[in-house]
Design a protein around this motif. Sequence first.
Motif, mmCIF file in Angstrom:
data_model
loop_
_atom_site.group_PDB
_atom_site.id
_atom_site.type_symbol
_atom_site.label_atom_id
_atom_site.label_comp_id
_atom_site.label_asym_id
_atom_site.label_seq_id
_atom_site.Cartn_x
_atom_site.Cartn_y
_atom_site.Cartn_z
ATOM 1 N N VAL A 224 -1.271 0.573 7.401
ATOM 2 C CA VAL A 224 -2.426 1.342 6.937
ATOM 3 C C VAL A 224 -1.946 2.766 6.721
ATOM 4 O O VAL A 224 -1.642 3.486 7.682
ATOM 5 N N ASP B 206 -2.611 6.409 6.119
ATOM 6 C CA ASP B 206 -3.718 7.360 6.246
ATOM 7 C C ASP B 206 -3.166 8.684 6.747
ATOM 8 O O ASP B 206 -1.952 8.874 6.880
ATOM 9 N N ARG C 152 -9.858 3.288 0.402
ATOM 10 C CA ARG C 152 -10.167 2.998 1.804
ATOM 11 C C ARG C 152 -11.037 4.130 2.343
ATOM 12 O O ARG C 152 -10.685 5.304 2.182
ATOM 13 N N TYR D 251 -12.982 -1.110 2.043
ATOM 14 C CA TYR D 251 -11.574 -1.335 1.769
ATOM 15 C C TYR D 251 -11.462 -2.174 0.501
ATOM 16 O O TYR D 251 -12.043 -3.262 0.398
#
Length: 844
Positions: free
Chosen positions: A573, A575, A680, A701
């Motif tokens: 993920v 981020d 996202r 998502y």
Amino acid sequence: MARFAAATALVSSLASVFALAGTAFAQAPAAAKPQDRMVVDARELVYDNDKKTVSAVGDVQILYQGRTIEADKVTYDQASKRVIAVGNARITEANGTVITGERFNLTDDFRDGFIDSLRVVNPDRTRFTAPRAERTDGETFIFEKGIYTACEPCKDNPERPPLWQVRSARIIHKKAEQTIYYEDARLEFAGVPLAYIPYMSGPDSTVKRKSGFLSPKFLNTGPLGYGVGLPYFLNLAPNYDLTVTPTYLSRQGLLGQVEWRHRLMNGSYTIRASGIFQQEKEAFLAAPLGAGDDEFRGSIQTNGKFFINPRWTFGWNAAMSTDRWFYKNYRILNEAVSSTTYLQESISTAYLNGQTATGWFDMRGYYFQPLTSTDWQKQQPVVLPVIDYNKRIHKPSFLGGEITLNANVTHLTREAAAFSQLPRQTNYLISGTTTTGVGYSLYDGCAVYQKNTCLVRGLAGNVARATAELSWRRNVIDSIGQVWTPYASVRADIFSVNPNTTSYANANVRTIVDTSDEVFGRAMPAIGLMYRYPFVAKTSWGTHIIEPVAQIVARPNETSSLRVANEDAQSLVFDANNLFEWSGKFSGYDRVEGGTRANVGALYTGRFGKDAFANLLLGQSYHLAGRNSFATGDLVNTGLNSGLETNTSDIVARAQVSPMTGLFFTGAARLNATTYEAQRIDAAATYATSVVTTSVGYGRYEPQPDLGIFRRREGLSLHGSVLVTPNWRLRAGVLFDLDKYKYDREVRISQFTTWAASPSTVTQPRYIDSRLLQTASTSFGINYTDECTVFDVSYSQSYADRQSGATKDTRTVMFRLELRTLGELSYSQNLDGSTVGDGVTSSR
């Protein structure tokens, strides 16, 4: 002087008539023990020669052997050797227990006697009342028509019955046994009888552990019938005990449960076992969908933790069952269960852990047992061992800064390879119109590996890896406040891949990985530099810090990514949290970031007034040179659809804002670098006070088809509670699936696929596309809590997800009643619902 003279005279008189050695304060022998001395205080003394009585009158207070007696009048009868106290009579015991009554008729040592209109308040705020009571041997109280409660009386109306009380023909409190017996009792709520109990007993407030029956347990399900369990607790020693719980089930017979707990000098452990010989096996599905073929079903669980010394501990948490449905079918609590809507498994582990101020070591093993019909045990890995080691050296003399050593060793074995199907596009018509669309089907299966069609979630055979990484970094602040952080590291990995090619559809495993060289390695050096320059500004409404951040890390290309069986780095993920990670953005050790990459961003921090603050981060990552590791998929395509697969990554952002005490806003997003469309989103808002608590959560998502995720996931959750009165609280929650496609339950996916391929020859199925506010679950409840009672009722409903195999909604009612000092009663009931893969027949 008169009061003192009278008190002295009474002391002298009582001393003589009681004939107790050393009881007079003024005349006690020098050898008298302090606790045997009597201290008397009163306004006057009355001596009656005819009746042979001595009376202390007016605010009488007597201290003797740790007890304090108070009354308007205390009379001693020499003939009967009885002490009678009347008028606001009160005894305070040495342990703090307060006994009040209209009239006390006691022996001369105050231990035994009769009390009228008795009221006893114990140190733990439990209460006994009775019109008449008797105390014998100084240890046993017998309350005639007694009442017991742990509730405080109403301040405005003390005569009003408490919330609950036990009214009994006789209540016997034996302090020597630390037990209270109730005969011919009934349980009343607000003065209304609700339950009759011919006989019961329980420990008093001084007991921490005592053998005896615990609160019964009730359950009712279709395949089990009605059931009641009566636990019996055996206090075998101060440091170990045994609890046996036989549970009778009307359909299945006797379920036995036993729990052993043992506390040692350096730790403790617990062992729990359950078992039953089923009477109606047909209530459950036959294998492989259920355990309807099994006569005996059971489980064993154990956990423990021990301290070898202040730095080292070892422990375990393990559970095994005869079948994957046992815990759910028989409502057996398993602390090792990790459960979500789509994944339910029991995780057993054992570990050895050591740590210091600068070092950390952990070694453990894992065993996974799936608990649903859709998972296969042979595809679950046995991981043994997993070893992690971390050591930090602060300010080494030759470099300064910090040196860190990270090491990891992982070995696992699996009987059968675990594949998952990539989504396949399917053209179809929408509800009888001529419009065509594109859908995805995952129902062709992936029993045998096909390249570009199947993802390899786990490789059969043995896979091992050893990793060691040495890194150094140092913060340097120049004269104008700029922060420079140079970084350097070197990492080495050794892999051993020994696939199983002989069974369980693994014959073509050589098409998955190159097994010509079972042992191979890789090395990954890295150098980097981070730059930060905080700007501070103060205004009338707050303090602001704006900090631009830039980081560059250069590495050679990643090697062997397609040869590595990616086991621990499948989740990626991208981020704001891992934007500036020195070690890279992969979650585990099996993959390592390669190439030269620059990460840039800006950080804002603000403080406003006393409580308000804000924290914001905005950034992006750029691939500058070499091969982009995130653009090259491995056996599970990790890196693809991550936002990092292009030279210019998606934009990541993070925000935390609190404008006032109790109110918090948090959010994170990943935006497409070209279109700025959200890929996202995670957002939440919470507000909490002593009266109201609320929370709102939102997640969205976008599809990741290269990872097997073929549709957008979007959800909204709302939760809140409100304190209606000082004791009553209401709560409710709802979860919306905002992008949920549902098929009519009568339509099979295979029918849909067939019709899509040849709509003129097959009856058109119904297809329901309803994206907005599809409720995934709801719950609400009410709770009452005061000093003596906890009452909680809740209802929850999880709506069936047809695509995951559920055919019915799951509706559950839970009830819990806890009466302080008496025990707890809890009950839960499923209302005509079923869960995914619970192994129960449809006629439940």
